[in-house]
Write a protein that holds these residues in place. Structure first.
Motif, PDB file in Angstrom:
ATOM      1  N   THR A 226      -4.137   5.099   2.781  1.00 13.54           N
ATOM      2  CA  THR A 226      -5.470   4.530   3.007  1.00 13.54           C
ATOM      3  C   THR A 226      -6.086   5.109   1.716  1.00 13.54           C
ATOM      4  OG1 THR A 226      -5.618   3.913   5.113  1.00 13.54           O
ATOM      5  CG2 THR A 226      -7.801   3.796   3.978  1.00 13.54           C
TER       6      THR A 226
ATOM      7  N   GLN B 140     -10.386   4.935   7.738  1.00 16.05           N
ATOM      8  CA  GLN B 140      -8.835   4.485   8.005  1.00 16.05           C
ATOM      9  C   GLN B 140      -8.687   3.071   8.717  1.00 16.05           C
ATOM     10  OE1 GLN B 140      -7.167   7.163  10.876  1.00 16.05           O
ATOM     11  NE2 GLN B 140      -5.193   6.503  10.588  1.00 16.05           N
ATOM     12  N   ARG B 141      -7.844   2.336   8.238  1.00 17.51           N
ATOM     13  CA  ARG B 141      -7.660   1.055   9.006  1.00 17.51           C
ATOM     14  C   ARG B 141      -7.341   1.148  10.274  1.00 17.51           C
ATOM     15  NH1 ARG B 141      -4.314  -2.830   4.943  1.00 17.51           N
ATOM     16  NH2 ARG B 141      -5.592  -2.700   3.143  1.00 17.51           N
TER      17      ARG B 141
ATOM     18  N   ASP C  28       0.731  -1.173  -0.021  1.00 13.66           N
ATOM     19  CA  ASP C  28      -0.045  -0.054   0.134  1.00 13.66           C
ATOM     20  C   ASP C  28       0.933   1.224  -0.023  1.00 13.66           C
ATOM     21  OD1 ASP C  28      -2.146  -1.605   0.180  1.00 13.66           O
ATOM     22  OD2 ASP C  28      -2.705  -1.358   2.133  1.00 13.66           O
TER      23      ASP C  28
END
Length: 398
Positions: free
Chosen positions: A279, A352-353, A12
């Motif tokens: 993200t 958001q993770r 990512d």
């Protein structure tokens, strides 16, 4: 043997950096960035790694899932750009021509979708979707070959690419026509990077001795640089993206090194703003890619009316800030299309993770985000890029 799922946050981050690099290059046209960070090769390598993870479960679902994630964002762009081109006078007299039969490529981009010269900023980036789609469609066969003959599978695209570049006058590509020839060159240029993604996902890169890996990557980078310096582009700018064989070799070496690194990314959760940016860039990658060049083209018109040119040394950053603000519009308004395509709940801004989710992230994070494009408005040196009389004047990508 496959890599543990928790490593995908590193992918990512790499993708987010590549996307940002593409946008910066298109704004400022800094040629050395094509050498310092060959974003497109890396993005195809990331796409290959994520595709391999899905192929291990189901080839049919892997292909259909990625096609489903890719096309809706293109259709939204087409719904805006094609009518505007027609309104602006896109006719058969246009240098790029207008053949209504070719509009099908706006629906399924098996070749470059047609567009007017006036809308070049919008259409010049579409080469990536064409190349990505073909690599996805070819992946089940490529995966079988890679599992049996990994070296052959990795070298084969470069061999095809070398044949296209060394053939006198690119005769074979001329027989295919410029659209098909362009597809062959682009797929061959980045096919080996895609295979490097397979090697990363299966753990083959990790099993290589560091000395062997350094020699392999260094050899590819050196060979790519040598070819570039002995075969400079016509404009003499030294843009790596204008030299397909150099791009293929150099990008492969660069991608191998970065994929092998795979550091732990637990520190990212301690920087919430940066974590959220990563993200966002991943969840809206296709939208950012498809619309950033349009935002850059419009930023000068808008910036002039805001008197940005009066900022002195801050003029260029000022126009760039305007471009980023303009880019926020399609990201916010059209970005949720990516959520729908991925069968996620639409959101104005992706959530958001959490730290736990980041560590448990599945290996099959959607590869549609691997989408930034080849540097700016240069020429395609290897394939005729338009009908007779137009020559090589079609703008090149990121």
């Amino acid at each position: 043997m496959t890599l543990p799922a928790g490593r995908d946050r590193y992918l990512d981050v790499l993708r987010a950096v590549a996307i940002a690099r593409v946008v910066v290059f298109h704004m400022f046209s800094v040629v050395w960035l094509s050498w310092a960070f060959p974003a497109m090769g890396l993005m195809f390598a990331l796409g290959g790694s994520l595709m391999a993870a899905s192929l291990q479960r189901s080839a049919v679902r892997a292909v259909t899932g990625r096609v489903r994630r890719l096309l809706p964002a293109l259709w939204v762009l087409a719904a805006v750009v094609v009518p505007v081109m027609l309104w602006h006078g896109w006719t058969t007299a246009d240098p790029n021509g207008r053949d209504l039969r070719l509009l099908v490529f706006w629906l399924v981009p098996l070749a470059d979708p047609p567009g007017s010269a006036w809308a070049g900023d919008a259409t010049v980036v579409l080469w990536y979707l064409v190349t990505y789609l073909w690599l996805v469609l070819l992946s089940p066969l490529a995966w079988r070959l890679f599992r049996r003959l990994p070296v052959v599978a990795t070298v084969l695209p470069l061999a095809v690419l070398a044949a296209t570049q060394l053939a006198p006058g690119h005769a074979g590509l001329d027989l295919l026509g410029w659209r098909a020839g362009a597809v062959v060159v682009d797929v061959a240029t980045f096919g080996s990077c895609w295979m490097a993604g397979f090697a990363h996902r299966t753990g083959a890169l990790r099993r290589l001795h560091p000395a062997a890996l350094a020699a392999l990557a260094g050899g590819c980078i050196t060979a790519g640089a040598a070819w570039a310096f002995t075969h400079p582009p016509e404009d003499g700018a030294g843009n790596l993206n204008d030299i397909p064989l150099a791009q293929g070799l150099y990008s492969l070496g660069f991608a191998i090194l970065l994929l092998r690194a795979a550091p732990a990314m637990r520190w990212l959760r301690r920087v919430p703003l940066l974590d959220r940016a990563v993200t966002l860039l991943n969840a809206r990658a296709v939208t950012i890619y498809l619309w950033h060049n349009i935002a850059i083209a419009l930023c000068f018109w808008v910036g002039d009316r805001l008197h940005v040119w009066q900022l002195g040394p801050a003029t260029e950053p000022g126009y760039f800030a305007v471009a980023l603000v303009l880019l926020c519009v399609p990201v916010l308004v059209l970005g949720p299309v990516e959520d729908l395509a991925a069968r996620r709940r639409p959101a104005l801004l992706p959530a958001q993770r959490t730290a736990a989710a980041a560590d448990r992230a599945p290996a099959h994070v959607p590869a549609h985000a691997a989408a930034p494009g080849r540097e700016a408005m240069a020429r395609r040196p290897s394939v005729p890029t338009g009908p007779p009389g137009v020559g090589d004047n079609r703008p090149r990508r990121c």
